[in-house]
Motif scaffolding. Structure first.
Motif, PDB file in Angstrom:
ATOM      1  N   UNK A 180       2.549 -21.388 -65.819  1.00 38.50           N
ATOM      2  CA  UNK A 180       3.272 -22.660 -65.862  1.00 38.50           C
ATOM      3  C   UNK A 180       2.496 -23.720 -66.633  1.00 38.50           C
ATOM      4  N   UNK A 181       1.610 -23.280 -67.513  1.00 36.12           N
ATOM      5  CA  UNK A 181       0.701 -24.206 -68.185  1.00 36.12           C
ATOM      6  C   UNK A 181       1.426 -25.314 -68.939  1.00 36.12           C
ATOM      7  N   UNK A 182       2.550 -25.000 -69.572  1.00 38.14           N
ATOM      8  CA  UNK A 182       3.260 -26.012 -70.369  1.00 38.14           C
ATOM      9  C   UNK A 182       4.534 -26.507 -69.696  1.00 38.14           C
ATOM     10  N   UNK A 183       4.660 -26.249 -68.416  1.00 38.77           N
ATOM     11  CA  UNK A 183       5.843 -26.709 -67.686  1.00 38.77           C
ATOM     12  C   UNK A 183       5.628 -28.117 -67.130  1.00 38.77           C
ATOM     13  N   UNK A 184       6.687 -28.878 -67.125  1.00 32.54           N
ATOM     14  CA  UNK A 184       6.653 -30.169 -66.432  1.00 32.54           C
ATOM     15  C   UNK A 184       6.868 -29.921 -64.947  1.00 32.54           C
ATOM     16  N   UNK A 185       5.956 -30.394 -64.121  1.00 33.74           N
ATOM     17  CA  UNK A 185       6.056 -30.254 -62.669  1.00 33.74           C
ATOM     18  C   UNK A 185       6.495 -31.597 -62.093  1.00 33.74           C
ATOM     19  N   UNK A 198      -4.164 -32.205 -59.005  1.00 34.38           N
ATOM     20  CA  UNK A 198      -4.908 -32.204 -60.263  1.00 34.38           C
ATOM     21  C   UNK A 198      -4.369 -31.130 -61.207  1.00 34.38           C
ATOM     22  N   UNK A 199      -4.107 -29.944 -60.676  1.00 33.15           N
ATOM     23  CA  UNK A 199      -3.612 -28.869 -61.536  1.00 33.15           C
ATOM     24  C   UNK A 199      -2.143 -29.070 -61.914  1.00 33.15           C
ATOM     25  N   UNK A 200      -1.343 -29.607 -61.003  1.00 28.56           N
ATOM     26  CA  UNK A 200       0.088 -29.756 -61.275  1.00 28.56           C
ATOM     27  C   UNK A 200       0.405 -30.957 -62.156  1.00 28.56           C
ATOM     28  N   UNK A 201      -0.337 -32.060 -61.951  1.00 27.15           N
ATOM     29  CA  UNK A 201      -0.014 -33.313 -62.646  1.00 27.15           C
ATOM     30  C   UNK A 201      -1.137 -33.815 -63.556  1.00 27.15           C
TER      31      UNK A 201
END
Length: 451
Positions: free
Chosen positions: A145-150, A210-213
């Motif tokens: 999900x590296x380039x996904x918007x969360x 931190x990882x998601x946003x």
């Protein structure tokens, strides 16, 4: 064959699990062209009996000496605590030694220092085990999900509180009785408040955010409530309303702002999180491209946690940075302002101790005069008194908080009401669906349906 020498800090429950798995999987390592060799371990008590054989491993009581030793290639930190663990981890990172840590307390509170040390030396930091043990949530966020918007990350991430709430529901125990049971079985931290006050969950949420946003929100900036105020009446009423109570850690983007919170929440029994019990954890991600993803697995225990540690070790041994800080970094963007919980709007569960069932309609009518619509209600009478449980439509929390004292003055209400947020703000849609499916009626009834 390349040999990677490992120094480990701590050899308690998780550390011994790591030792077991290193031995078990040695043939797998060798088949892939490398070997993992535990060479040093720092422990608190040298003479303590352990269930693993440390023959051939140098055992000492100085974590910093192990972290600084030139004869290690990787440091594993499973000792717990904050200051000493952080100092040792930073010492290893600053000289280019990769670190794998299960210590959410040290990581969450010293994240900026870890990032600075890792960036300065180019060393990697694996921390999958610190978030939800064996659930590969950090790996997913960093790679798949590296380039996904969360837009949302939430879940049940503390097994101890989950066990306590499940026990209260199934046995009728009070919070104090359930906590005593969990403590006797060794499920709580040495300081139980870390679990029951939501501190452990807030520390894990810091890492997830931190990882998601891509934003560091320290635990002390996260709105945090524990479960100590959840009562037996709350459990009975929530069951009558077709819900369960869970401690939810979550972060969501609301109107361009980031809200981070840990608090008890009512979960409708139709939702996946309602089925997460005991030591199991579950984490839900939402984003505009993939809509919703759910990760579920054991979030505590010796082997689930040790396995997550080992997987990070293997990723580094194979030459990848794996689930590491900083990992994949998106283009710089302005940090999201934080949205205080009191400014948000939710559906709410209200618990009122009342004189008798005869005042139920009066309470509902009063709320509706205040433009707070009641969607569901339940009434119980037991040895502790008579209680009314209500679920409201969406209302701003600051307004609801103001109404609590006013509700206390309604005739027949015996004490100031308490509230618990619902996990979803579209509860009306859920109730409407159930109402039509099972009763063939609309929600528009004087007192709302009883679900």
């Amino acid at each position: 064959m390349r040999t990677i020498r490992i120094g480990m800090l701590g050899c308690g429950v998780v550390g011994q699990g790591v030792v077991k798995l290193l031995k078990k999987h040695q043939p797998d390592f060798q088949r892939n062209g490398f070997d993992l060799k535990l060479t040093q371990v720092a422990v608190k008590h040298l003479g303590k009996h352990r269930e693993v054989d440390l023959h051939g491993v140098r055992v000492c009581q100085d974590p910093l000496a192990v972290a600084k030793d030139p004869d290690i290639d990787l440091l594993v930190e499973v000792m717990g605590g904050r200051e000493v663990a952080m100092e040792a981890g930073l010492a290893a990172l600053s000289r280019g030694i990769p670190v794998v840590s299960a210590n959410k307390a040290a990581l969450a509170r010293g994240l900026s220092r870890y990032l600075e040390a890792a960036a300065g030396s180019g060393a990697a930091l694996g921390f999958e085990a610190a978030c939800a043990a064996h659930i590969p949530i950090i790996e997913a966020l960093d790679r798949s999900l590296a380039c996904e918007e969360i837009t949302l990350v939430k879940g049940v991430v503390n097994g101890t509180t989950n066990y306590i709430l499940t026990l209260m529901e199934r046995t009728g125990f009070s919070f104090a009785e359930a906590l005593a049971d969990a403590t006797a079985k060794g499920f709580t931290e040495a300081d139980p408040s870390l679990d029951v006050d939501g501190i452990d969950a807030a520390e894990k949420l810091t890492l997830l955010v931190f990882k998601a946003f891509g934003q560091y929100v320290p635990p002390e900036q996260i709105h945090t409530e524990g479960i100590s105020r959840v009562t037996r009446a709350d459990m009975l009423l929530s069951q009558a309303l077709n819900h369960r109570v869970k401690l939810i850690a979550g972060a969501r983007v609301v109107d361009g702002k980031l809200n981070c919170s840990v608090h008890p929440a009512l979960i409708h029994r139709g939702e996946l999180l309602a089925d997460v019990d005991s030591e199991f954890n579950a984490i839900i991600l939402e984003g505009p491209a993939f809509k919703e993803l759910t990760f579920m697995g054991k979030g505590a225990g010796q082997l689930p946690t040790a396995s997550a540690v080992l997987n990070d070790i293997v990723k580094f041994a194979r030459g990848g940075r794996g689930a590491a800080l900083p990992g994949f970094v998106k283009a710089p963007a302005a940090p999201l302002a934080q949205a205080p919980t009191k400014h948000l709007a939710y559906c709410y569960f209200l618990r009122l101790k009342i004189l008798s069932s005869g005042i139920v309609d009066g309470v509902v009518s009063f709320l509706e005069t205040q433009n707070v619509k009641v969607l569901s209600k339940a009434y119980i009478s037991d040895g502790e008194g008579d209680y009314l449980g209500l679920i409201t439509d969406v209302v701003k929390e600051s307004r609801l908080s103001h109404l609590m004292a006013t509700l206390r003055r309604v005739d027949g209400v015996l004490e100031e009401p308490a509230f618990i947020r619902l996990d979803k703000d579209n509860y009306r849609d859920i109730v409407e669906h159930e109402q039509r499916a099972y009763f063939g009626a609309s929600l528009e009834r004087q007192s709302g349906p009883r679900v």
